[in-house]
Enzyme design. Sequence first.
Site, PDB file in Angstrom:
ATOM      1  CD  GLN A 173      47.543  54.028  71.487  1.00 39.27           C
ATOM      2  OE1 GLN A 173      48.090  54.350  70.509  1.00 39.27           O
ATOM      3  NE2 GLN A 173      47.526  52.743  71.965  1.00 39.27           N
ATOM      4  CG  HIS A 226      42.782  50.020  72.498  1.00 44.45           C
ATOM      5  ND1 HIS A 226      43.904  50.889  72.939  1.00 44.45           N
ATOM      6  CD2 HIS A 226      41.507  50.974  72.672  1.00 44.45           C
ATOM      7  CE1 HIS A 226      43.519  51.942  73.309  1.00 44.45           C
ATOM      8  NE2 HIS A 226      42.416  52.158  73.029  1.00 44.45           N
ATOM      9  CG  PHE A 227      40.798  47.637  66.462  1.00 43.41           C
ATOM     10  CD1 PHE A 227      40.851  48.264  65.358  1.00 43.41           C
ATOM     11  CD2 PHE A 227      41.738  46.880  66.689  1.00 43.41           C
ATOM     12  CE1 PHE A 227      42.080  47.982  64.318  1.00 43.41           C
ATOM     13  CE2 PHE A 227      43.046  46.324  66.098  1.00 43.41           C
ATOM     14  CZ  PHE A 227      43.242  47.128  65.005  1.00 43.41           C
TER      15      PHE A 227
END
Length: 137
Positions: free
Chosen positions: A96, A102-103
Amino acid sequence: MAYNDQNIFARILRDELPAIKVYEDDQVLAFMDIMPQADGHTLVIPKVPAETLLDLPPEAAAYTIQIVQKVAKAIETGLDVKGIVLMQLSGSSAGQTVPHVHFHLIPSSIHELGRHAAQMGDQEKIKALAEKIKAAL
């Protein structure tokens, strides 16, 4: 660790930084990744301040994944693709890079992906792809 409200996604949510938006409501924002791994690479983020998936309240997680599905369908329709890679990297040791959950929705097969956040994409091309996705929503 406390949530850092100066991260790039928090600043996008406050309209302090620009984003090529494809969907927004009172709980979630979807926008184009400006360093895409494939054409149409889109990010979906909850508006609640949460660094990782484990920090996200269950109700926000449930709603966000519904929008992830909605945007994924729009990517498939709008860009005429048959597959979506869904990634959620939770924590810096998992890769990350922005400390706001977040996707990633990446239209391609896993074998076609470029390296994550390796180079800036063509902004005009990204805007054109965003318009196709928005039209499908």
